[in-house]
Design a protein around this motif. Structure first.
Motif, PDB file in Angstrom:
ATOM      1  N   PHE A 173       0.794  -1.109  -0.176  1.00  0.00           N
ATOM      2  CA  PHE A 173       0.140   0.130   0.243  1.00  0.00           C
ATOM      3  C   PHE A 173       0.943   1.342   0.246  1.00  0.00           C
ATOM      4  O   PHE A 173       0.593   1.855  -0.673  1.00  0.00           O
ATOM      5  CB  PHE A 173      -0.781   0.246   1.258  1.00  0.00           C
ATOM      6  CG  PHE A 173      -1.534   0.813   1.195  1.00  0.00           C
ATOM      7  CD1 PHE A 173      -2.509   1.808   0.876  1.00  0.00           C
ATOM      8  CD2 PHE A 173      -1.391   2.338   2.594  1.00  0.00           C
ATOM      9  CE1 PHE A 173      -3.715   2.333   1.062  1.00  0.00           C
ATOM     10  CE2 PHE A 173      -2.561   3.714   2.408  1.00  0.00           C
ATOM     11  CZ  PHE A 173      -2.933   3.349   1.408  1.00  0.00           C
ATOM     12  N   LEU A 174       2.505   1.441   0.850  1.00  0.00           N
ATOM     13  CA  LEU A 174       2.815   2.744   0.462  1.00  0.00           C
ATOM     14  C   LEU A 174       3.936   2.273  -0.113  1.00  0.00           C
ATOM     15  O   LEU A 174       4.316   1.306   0.213  1.00  0.00           O
ATOM     16  CB  LEU A 174       3.974   2.264   2.233  1.00  0.00           C
ATOM     17  CG  LEU A 174       2.686   2.224   4.011  1.00  0.00           C
ATOM     18  CD1 LEU A 174       3.647   1.693   4.670  1.00  0.00           C
ATOM     19  CD2 LEU A 174       2.076   4.284   3.345  1.00  0.00           C
ATOM     20  N   ILE A 175       3.686   3.284  -1.666  1.00  0.00           N
ATOM     21  CA  ILE A 175       4.794   2.688  -2.412  1.00  0.00           C
ATOM     22  C   ILE A 175       5.710   3.921  -2.453  1.00  0.00           C
ATOM     23  O   ILE A 175       6.873   3.624  -2.912  1.00  0.00           O
ATOM     24  CB  ILE A 175       3.531   3.355  -3.895  1.00  0.00           C
ATOM     25  CG1 ILE A 175       2.815   2.341  -3.769  1.00  0.00           C
ATOM     26  CG2 ILE A 175       5.301   3.358  -5.129  1.00  0.00           C
ATOM     27  CD1 ILE A 175       1.932   2.405  -4.864  1.00  0.00           C
ATOM     28  N   ASP A 176       5.934   5.252  -2.000  1.00  0.00           N
ATOM     29  CA  ASP A 176       6.860   6.024  -2.217  1.00  0.00           C
ATOM     30  C   ASP A 176       6.119   7.503  -1.316  1.00  0.00           C
ATOM     31  O   ASP A 176       5.012   7.289  -0.572  1.00  0.00           O
ATOM     32  CB  ASP A 176       7.354   6.583  -3.785  1.00  0.00           C
ATOM     33  CG  ASP A 176       8.466   6.803  -4.199  1.00  0.00           C
ATOM     34  OD1 ASP A 176       8.693   7.707  -2.782  1.00  0.00           O
ATOM     35  OD2 ASP A 176       8.871   7.604  -5.008  1.00  0.00           O
ATOM     36  N   LEU A 177       7.231   8.332  -0.992  1.00  0.00           N
ATOM     37  CA  LEU A 177       6.603   9.891  -0.409  1.00  0.00           C
ATOM     38  C   LEU A 177       5.286   9.517  -0.374  1.00  0.00           C
ATOM     39  O   LEU A 177       5.262  10.514  -1.787  1.00  0.00           O
ATOM     40  CB  LEU A 177       7.883  10.808  -0.951  1.00  0.00           C
ATOM     41  CG  LEU A 177       8.249  11.912  -0.092  1.00  0.00           C
ATOM     42  CD1 LEU A 177       8.077  11.771   1.580  1.00  0.00           C
ATOM     43  CD2 LEU A 177       8.670  13.016  -0.807  1.00  0.00           C
ATOM     44  N   MET A 178       4.411  10.649   0.369  1.00  0.00           N
ATOM     45  CA  MET A 178       3.458  10.641   0.422  1.00  0.00           C
ATOM     46  C   MET A 178       2.650  10.292  -1.141  1.00  0.00           C
ATOM     47  O   MET A 178       1.933  10.630  -1.385  1.00  0.00           O
ATOM     48  CB  MET A 178       3.277  12.454  -0.073  1.00  0.00           C
ATOM     49  CG  MET A 178       4.137  12.634   1.433  1.00  0.00           C
ATOM     50  SD  MET A 178       3.831  14.368   1.960  1.00  0.00           S
ATOM     51  CE  MET A 178       3.866  14.583   3.293  1.00  0.00           C
ATOM     52  N   PHE A 179       2.771   9.029  -1.296  1.00  0.00           N
ATOM     53  CA  PHE A 179       2.371   8.016  -2.067  1.00  0.00           C
ATOM     54  C   PHE A 179       1.880   6.938  -1.966  1.00  0.00           C
ATOM     55  O   PHE A 179       2.360   5.852  -1.278  1.00  0.00           O
ATOM     56  CB  PHE A 179       2.711   8.130  -3.724  1.00  0.00           C
ATOM     57  CG  PHE A 179       2.115   7.611  -5.005  1.00  0.00           C
ATOM     58  CD1 PHE A 179       1.057   8.565  -5.552  1.00  0.00           C
ATOM     59  CD2 PHE A 179       2.698   6.558  -6.104  1.00  0.00           C
ATOM     60  CE1 PHE A 179       0.552   7.526  -6.118  1.00  0.00           C
ATOM     61  CE2 PHE A 179       2.437   5.697  -6.574  1.00  0.00           C
ATOM     62  CZ  PHE A 179       1.000   6.786  -6.848  1.00  0.00           C
ATOM     63  N   THR A 180      -0.019   6.396  -2.339  1.00  0.00           N
ATOM     64  CA  THR A 180      -0.004   4.926  -1.860  1.00  0.00           C
ATOM     65  C   THR A 180      -0.729   4.572  -3.294  1.00  0.00           C
ATOM     66  O   THR A 180      -0.423   5.787  -4.486  1.00  0.00           O
ATOM     67  CB  THR A 180      -0.926   4.976  -0.502  1.00  0.00           C
ATOM     68  OG1 THR A 180      -2.430   5.789  -1.291  1.00  0.00           O
ATOM     69  CG2 THR A 180      -0.815   6.494   0.028  1.00  0.00           C
ATOM     70  N   ALA A 181      -1.117   3.102  -3.023  1.00  0.00           N
ATOM     71  CA  ALA A 181      -1.626   2.393  -3.966  1.00  0.00           C
ATOM     72  C   ALA A 181      -3.166   2.932  -3.982  1.00  0.00           C
ATOM     73  O   ALA A 181      -4.087   1.877  -4.772  1.00  0.00           O
ATOM     74  CB  ALA A 181      -1.635   1.123  -3.813  1.00  0.00           C
TER      75      ALA A 181
END
Length: 281
Positions: free
Chosen positions: A151-159
């Protein structure tokens, strides 16, 4: 301060909220507790035209125990900290909630809102990754679950997709005889963590896992099960330290710390998390 007009949507049920996202998801910014979104709006970092508040969706505000520990999207930090089901089945989650911000923030902010914000310094992120938690997402006619580390993909970015609503976090119950702990390093109480770590040790050291936050855009998971297979000892902790340092390769520098210091602290706090988890077994 917010100086521009915006449209406010206030659904009263999950079904209504999901229907609005199905129709207008690309334009809607979802607001839960608002402890992350509103400061960003005040600073002009985020300028939404349409905000959907979930504060009237009462069916998302429960903590239940069944298929693991189910924590609704509108459960506040204070409830996570004090709820007996959380303290019994996922104690390190309660520990993390107690460290968030101040009393006002804990009474207003939510677990799901914090995770969706996906700040690298989030107190919850390493906990849900170490625990093997899942994030439940609902869209019109469909529900899916994603492991927290997907779910946690990158800096302030989710799935999460624009037509989806995070409805719950599902955390597996901690096995009897297991040990867990959450630790953090911050300059002052209530401030964002520079480095944080969560450890979960299964009975008999069948598994030893540590998730470390603040050393990259998302938490890094260090599996030290083989190193601790015969129990804790100097060699096991040395190996944990080395693996934690290597895992923190994407650590970055900012006004609080440089990257090399963060990598060093990754090993320090991974060790502390494991030591405290052993003490709870």
């Amino acid at each position: 301060m917010i100086t521009r007009e915006l449209e406010l949507l206030r659904p009263s049920t999950t079904a209504e909220a999901v229907a609005l996202l199905a129709e207008r998801g690309e334009d809607i910014t979802v607001l839960a507790g608002g402890m992350s979104l509103l400061p960003m709006m005040n600073l002009g970092i985020v300028q939404p035209d349409v905000v959907m508040s979930l504060n009237h969706v009462t069916d998302l505000a429960a903590v239940t125990d069944g298929d693991g520990l189910r924590i609704g999207a509108m459960v506040r930090h204070k409830e996570v900290e004090t709820n007996p089901l959380v303290s019994t089945h996922a104690p390190m989650l309660a520990e993390a909630a107690a460290k968030i911000g101040d009393v006002q923030v804990r009474n207003r902010g939510t677990l799901a809102g914090s995770i969706c914000h996906a700040d690298p310094a989030c107190d919850y992120s390493p906990v849900i990754v170490a625990a093997g938690a899942e994030v439940e997402l609902c869209s019109l006619g469909a529900t899916r679950r994603l492991p927290a580390d997907e779910f946690l993909i990158d800096l302030m970015f989710t799935a999460r997709q624009p037509d989806e609503l995070v409805t719950a976090i599902i955390v597996p119950s901690q096995p009897d005889g297991a040990g867990s702990a959450y630790v953090r390093f911050a300059r002052v109480e209530g401030s964002f963590a520079i480095v944080n770590a969560a450890a979960l040790i299964e009975p008999g050291f069948a598994s030893t896992r540590v998730a470390i936050g603040g050393v990259g855009p998302i938490p890094v998971l260090v599996d030290a099960s083989d190193a601790f297979a015969n129990g804790p000892g100097p060699a096991a902790f040395e190996e944990l330290n080395a693996r934690s340092y290597d895992a923190a390769v994407y650590a970055s520098s900012d006004i609080h710390s440089d990257a090399e210091y963060r990598r060093h602290m990754a090993g320090v706090f991974a060790r502390r998390a494991v030591q405290q988890a052993i003490a709870t077994m």
